[in-house]
Structures are given as C-alpha cells and as structure tokens.
Scaffold this motif. Structure first.
Motif: not given
Length: 78
Positions: A1-23
C-alpha cells in the motif's frame, strides 16, 4: 500500500508515516528511487508492538483538589 493508504489505515497523517519511516519504526518496500510501499502485516505488527494496556487514572481526593498550600507563607506559632 502507498504512504497515503498506510496513513489512512493507521489513522495518522502521511507526514507521520514518513517520520516513522525516517526513524526506522516501520519497514518499507522500496519501489523506486523515492517511492516505497507498506505491507499490512508490517503495519499491524507495529500497532501490536506499540499497544499499551490502558489503565484508568487514579482519582485525586476531593478535599484538596490536588493543590498544596506550599505557596502560602508559613505562620509562626509564637
């Protein structure tokens, strides 16, 4: 799934998903120079590892309402 789809699934923003990936908190599958995908299994695993047992807060006593009188000047008994 894409970052947008992951964000929707996790109920967080795309920015949060990207931050988690960077960390390094959630694994990704690279699909290009700057793109990546997520698996539901990896997202579910992250959710399970972050889950905490909820415990209700302890109620304060209603007498002092959690306040102390330490800001009041001390009185001499003399």
């Amino acid at each position: 799934m894409t970052a947008k789809e992951a964000a929707d699934y996790m109920r967080v923003s795309v920015r949060t998903i990207r931050d988690w990936v960077k960390k390094g908190l959630i694994p990704v599958v690279p699909v290009g120079a700057q793109e990546y995908r997520f698996t539901k299994k990896d997202l579910d695993h992250y959710i399970e590892t972050q889950r905490q047992i909820w415990q209700p807060r302890r109620r304060r006593s209603t007498g002092s309402r959690g306040r102390s009188n330490s800001s009041l000047p001390e009185q001499d008994d003399a």
